[in-house]
Design an enzyme around this catalytic site. Structure first.
Site, PDB file in Angstrom:
ATOM      1  N   LYS A 189      43.427 -16.985 -14.207  1.00  0.00           N
ATOM      2  CA  LYS A 189      43.375 -18.459 -14.231  1.00  0.00           C
ATOM      3  C   LYS A 189      44.030 -19.038 -12.980  1.00  0.00           C
ATOM      4  O   LYS A 189      43.579 -20.061 -12.440  1.00  0.00           O
ATOM      5  CB  LYS A 189      44.073 -18.980 -15.494  1.00  0.00           C
ATOM      6  CG  LYS A 189      44.173 -20.514 -15.594  1.00  0.00           C
ATOM      7  CD  LYS A 189      42.819 -21.205 -15.531  1.00  0.00           C
ATOM      8  CE  LYS A 189      42.834 -22.613 -16.093  1.00  0.00           C
ATOM      9  NZ  LYS A 189      43.812 -23.507 -15.498  1.00  0.00           N
ATOM     10  N   GLU A 196      39.437 -23.512  -7.159  1.00  0.00           N
ATOM     11  CA  GLU A 196      39.142 -24.911  -7.478  1.00  0.00           C
ATOM     12  C   GLU A 196      39.662 -25.833  -6.377  1.00  0.00           C
ATOM     13  O   GLU A 196      38.968 -26.772  -5.954  1.00  0.00           O
ATOM     14  CB  GLU A 196      39.776 -25.243  -8.818  1.00  0.00           C
ATOM     15  CG  GLU A 196      39.649 -26.676  -9.288  1.00  0.00           C
ATOM     16  CD  GLU A 196      40.484 -26.885 -10.541  1.00  0.00           C
ATOM     17  OE1 GLU A 196      41.479 -27.634 -10.484  1.00  0.00           O
ATOM     18  OE2 GLU A 196      40.157 -26.272 -11.565  1.00  0.00           O
TER      19      GLU A 196
END
Length: 326
Positions: A189, A196
């Site tokens: 993550k 991102e």
């Protein structure tokens, strides 16, 4: 299946709602009693304290902690460790540093407690779209809790299936994976969030270049007053840069083409920094990810249209509101 959930903010509350709709039994607690009371009206059981939550759960207990990374999560897991018994499971579904997971799991194992770290992506849209889950921990515990993860994940949906996956783990197609041992979920993550940052920065800079093509400093016949809302929309239709981040950008620009409601002050939540630290440890070049992180630092000093694009995307996918102007 029964589960306790502590931390009923934007994501924690919707995790409870999604689980409840899928038929699971949720016992919930938050320092602020209001969200627990609201969820009780939707089928959850609201506990008045952490101890009350633990006592309400049947053994073996499972408690999902959904709090901000840092001291508040550290203290909560320590409190749970005192209250829970051998065979119980603690889940950290926030954005904790994976090294903290490894340390915690080692200590909890001495008490017979299982520990899972779950990188949870989906933001404020998770209730409707489902959550992408990256899970770290021991195989038996992950298998036992599969009904919880399956209910939270998006499922196959309408996304075109990837060829040649017949012999691979089917859970990935449904939106969740067992990434590896403790720490692996949050590590994956962490890298997801680092990527991102880079993707968002690329969109932000591209739109900034297009916005400034109307500058009076350019030759008259090379100036273009471009409609950025229309460009974002057309790129959503069949272009190779189609993505959810572009969807959010198109939505923001359609509402306010100049993004006057944003200052361009862009925060970072920690994972970007940890991604760069991991790259340094591994001696892996990460020029784009590092630059995107440093641009967020710079955004707090002066602001361009690019930072407003970033702020608009962050509000769209995570409900992140800009820090108030000083």
């Amino acid at each position: 299946m029964q589960i306790g959930v502590i931390g009923l903010g934007r994501m924690g509350g919707n995790i409870v709602r999604r689980l409840t709709k899928a038929g699971h039994s949720c016992v919930v607690y938050d320092a602020n009693p209001a969200p627990g009371a609201a969820l009780a009206k939707e089928g959850a059981t609201a506990a008045t304290s952490v101890q009350s939550l633990v006592e309400t759960l049947a053994t073996p207990r499972t408690v999902w902690v959904m709090l901000p990374a840092g001291k508040i999560t550290e203290d909560m897991i320590a409190e749970l460790a005192r209250l829970m018994k051998s065979g119980d499971t603690i889940i950290d579904g926030g954005n904790t540093n994976f090294k903290d997971d490894v340390r915690r799991a080692r200590a909890l194992k001495l008490k017979g407690l299982h520990y899972l770290d779950i990188g949870t992506s989906g933001g404020v849209w998770g209730l409707q779209r489902g959550y992408c889950l990256m899970i770290g921990g021991d195989t038996d515990t992950v298998k036992r809790l599969d009904p919880i993860f399956s209910a939270l994940a998006p499922g196959l949906g309408t996304i075109e299936r990837t060829e040649s996956r017949e012999k691979l783990d089917p859970r990935a197609e449904r939106g969740y994976i067992h990434a590896g041992p403790v720490g692996a979920g949050h590590f994956v993550k962490m890298i997801h969030n680092g990527i991102e940052y880079g993707m968002m920065q690329a969109f932000a800079e591209g739109f900034d270049i297009m916005k400034n093509r109307a500058s009076e400093k350019l030759p008259t016949d090379e100036r273009y007053d471009l409609n950025l809302a229309d460009i974002a929309e057309v790129w959503r239709r069949g272009s190779v840069v189609t993505s959810w981040l572009l969807d959010l950008t198109a939505s923001a620009l359609a509402k306010d083409g100049k993004l006057e409601g944003f200052s361009g002050h862009v925060e970072d939540s920690g994972e970007g920094r940890w991604t760069i630290e991991a790259a340094i440890e591994e001696a892996v070049p990460a020029e784009v990810l590092a630059a995107s992180l440093f641009m967020r630092f710079r955004s707090r000093q002066d602001h361009t249209f690019a930072e407003k694009i970033l702020s608009a995307m962050r509000l769209g996918f995570g409900g992140h509101v800009e820090a108030p102007k000083k």
